[in-house]
Design a protein around this motif. Structure first.
Motif, short mmCIF file in Angstrom:
data_model
loop_
_atom_site.label_atom_id
_atom_site.label_comp_id
_atom_site.label_asym_id
_atom_site.label_seq_id
_atom_site.Cartn_x
_atom_site.Cartn_y
_atom_site.Cartn_z
N ARG A 26 0.84 -1.21 0.00
CA ARG A 26 0.00 0.00 0.00
C ARG A 26 0.87 1.25 0.00
NH1 ARG A 26 -2.92 -3.16 3.50
NH2 ARG A 26 -2.23 -2.05 5.33
N ALA A 27 1.95 1.24 0.79
CA ALA A 27 2.85 2.39 0.84
C ALA A 27 3.50 2.62 -0.53
CB ALA A 27 3.93 2.20 1.91
N ALA A 28 3.88 1.54 -1.21
CA ALA A 28 4.49 1.67 -2.55
C ALA A 28 3.48 2.26 -3.53
CB ALA A 28 4.98 0.31 -3.05
N MET A 29 2.23 1.86 -3.45
CA MET A 29 1.21 2.43 -4.34
C MET A 29 0.97 3.91 -4.05
SD MET A 29 -1.53 -0.66 -4.87
CE MET A 29 -1.59 -1.24 -3.19
N ALA A 33 1.53 7.11 -6.62
CA ALA A 33 0.54 8.16 -6.88
C ALA A 33 1.16 9.54 -6.67
CB ALA A 33 -0.67 7.98 -5.98
N LYS A 34 1.96 9.71 -5.60
CA LYS A 34 2.63 10.99 -5.35
C LYS A 34 3.61 11.31 -6.47
CE LYS A 34 3.56 10.06 -0.87
NZ LYS A 34 4.22 10.18 0.42
N GLU A 35 4.34 10.29 -6.96
CA GLU A 35 5.30 10.49 -8.04
C GLU A 35 4.59 10.98 -9.30
OE1 GLU A 35 6.81 6.53 -8.25
OE2 GLU A 35 7.70 6.69 -6.25
N GLN A 36 3.45 10.38 -9.61
CA GLN A 36 2.69 10.77 -10.80
C GLN A 36 2.20 12.21 -10.69
OE1 GLN A 36 2.42 8.88 -13.60
NE2 GLN A 36 3.84 7.56 -12.52
N SER A 81 26.52 3.48 -17.86
CA SER A 81 26.42 2.47 -18.91
C SER A 81 25.36 2.79 -19.95
CB SER A 81 26.09 1.11 -18.30
OG SER A 81 27.06 0.73 -17.38
N ALA A 82 24.32 3.46 -19.53
CA ALA A 82 23.21 3.77 -20.44
C ALA A 82 22.71 5.18 -20.16
CB ALA A 82 22.09 2.75 -20.27
N PRO A 83 23.47 6.19 -20.60
CA PRO A 83 23.08 7.57 -20.30
C PRO A 83 21.73 7.97 -20.92
CG PRO A 83 25.00 7.50 -21.74
CD PRO A 83 24.72 6.10 -21.33
N GLN A 84 21.23 7.19 -21.87
CA GLN A 84 19.93 7.49 -22.46
C GLN A 84 18.78 7.14 -21.52
OE1 GLN A 84 22.02 4.98 -23.21
NE2 GLN A 84 21.14 3.55 -24.69
N LEU A 85 19.05 6.40 -20.46
CA LEU A 85 18.02 6.08 -19.47
C LEU A 85 17.85 7.26 -18.52
CD1 LEU A 85 18.76 2.36 -18.57
CD2 LEU A 85 16.97 3.25 -20.07
N ALA A 86 16.61 7.60 -18.25
CA ALA A 86 16.29 8.73 -17.37
C ALA A 86 15.94 8.22 -15.98
CB ALA A 86 15.11 9.51 -17.95
N PRO A 87 16.68 8.64 -14.96
CA PRO A 87 16.35 8.24 -13.59
C PRO A 87 14.99 8.82 -13.19
CG PRO A 87 18.56 9.16 -13.70
CD PRO A 87 17.89 9.45 -15.01
N LYS A 88 14.22 8.05 -12.47
CA LYS A 88 12.93 8.50 -11.94
C LYS A 88 12.52 7.58 -10.82
CE LYS A 88 9.11 7.21 -14.21
NZ LYS A 88 8.08 7.30 -15.24
N LEU A 89 11.62 8.05 -9.97
CA LEU A 89 11.08 7.18 -8.93
C LEU A 89 9.94 6.37 -9.52
CD1 LEU A 89 10.99 9.44 -5.76
CD2 LEU A 89 12.59 7.59 -6.30
N TRP A 90 9.85 5.12 -9.08
CA TRP A 90 8.81 4.22 -9.55
C TRP A 90 8.40 3.38 -8.35
CZ3 TRP A 90 9.02 -1.20 -11.35
CH2 TRP A 90 7.93 -1.54 -12.14
N TYR A 91 7.20 3.60 -7.87
CA TYR A 91 6.72 2.95 -6.64
C TYR A 91 7.67 3.19 -5.47
CZ TYR A 91 3.22 0.79 -9.57
OH TYR A 91 2.18 0.59 -10.44
N GLY A 92 8.23 4.38 -5.41
CA GLY A 92 9.09 4.77 -4.31
C GLY A 92 10.51 4.23 -4.39
N PHE A 112 10.52 -3.97 1.37
CA PHE A 112 9.54 -5.05 1.47
C PHE A 112 9.97 -6.14 2.45
CE2 PHE A 112 8.65 -3.05 -2.60
CZ PHE A 112 7.30 -2.79 -2.44
N LYS A 113 10.88 -5.76 3.34
CA LYS A 113 11.36 -6.67 4.39
C LYS A 113 11.86 -7.99 3.80
CE LYS A 113 8.34 -4.49 7.68
NZ LYS A 113 7.04 -4.47 8.25
N ALA A 114 12.64 -7.87 2.72
CA ALA A 114 13.21 -9.03 2.04
C ALA A 114 14.65 -9.24 2.53
CB ALA A 114 13.21 -8.80 0.54
#
Length: 159
Positions: A26-29, A33-36, A81-92, A112-114
């Motif tokens: 739930r926290a990740a979701m 939503a905040k990221e979006q 290695s891949a400067p064309q990739l854009a960093p962003k948050l995704w599910y925190g 996730f307590k893994a």
């Protein structure tokens, strides 16, 4: 599924109740939503990209111990290695996108307590190999050898 008097759903044919998403899920979701919402409020593409990377670096800085160290190394390797990739948050969590689609992401063990952190790849990653291939890798430590493996995977993922 059917509802019980308490309002909780139960799976058909089961006597126990369906508990739904875990608190961590739930926290990740909520994070997603905040990221979006934050992304929608930002101005130019360049401003969005710069702020998204700042968000990723801030999230990494919040991590504790081994998770933070591994996330820092993964971030450095992926962006080099891949400067064309854009960093962003995704599910925190730190993620790296190409044309707005997340190619790979880092998931901390603590989130996730893994027992291990994960480097994962989504559908846009070009890792296809025969009829079956790995899309996630457990990380317990990021050594020089692991950095080389991550760099090779990320380069392959973006084509």
């Amino acid at each position: 599924m059917s509802s019980t008097k308490s309002g909780k759903s139960t799976k058909s044919g089961e006597s126990g109740s369906y508990e739904g998403f875990s608190a961590e899920e739930r926290a990740a979701m909520k994070d997603h939503a905040k990221e979006q919402k934050a992304a929608a409020r930002r101005g130019s593409q360049a401003e969005k990209a710069a702020l998204a990377e700042q968000d990723v670096l801030a999230k990494i800085a919040e991590m504790q111990g081994a998770d933070r160290v591994m996330a820092e190394r993964v971030h450095a390797v992926v962006t080099a290695s891949a400067p064309q990739l854009a960093p962003k948050l995704w599910y925190g969590m730190p993620a790296y996108a190409l044309d707005g689609k997340v190619v790979c992401f880092f998931q901390s063990a603590a989130k996730f307590k893994a027992r291990y952190a994960t480097l994962g790849f989504n559908d846009p990653a070009q890792l296809d190999e025969g009829s079956m291939w790995a899309t996630a890798f457990a990380l317990s430590e990021v050594t020089a050898e692991v950095e080389e493996q991550i760099a090779a995977l990320v380069k392959r993922a973006v084509g």
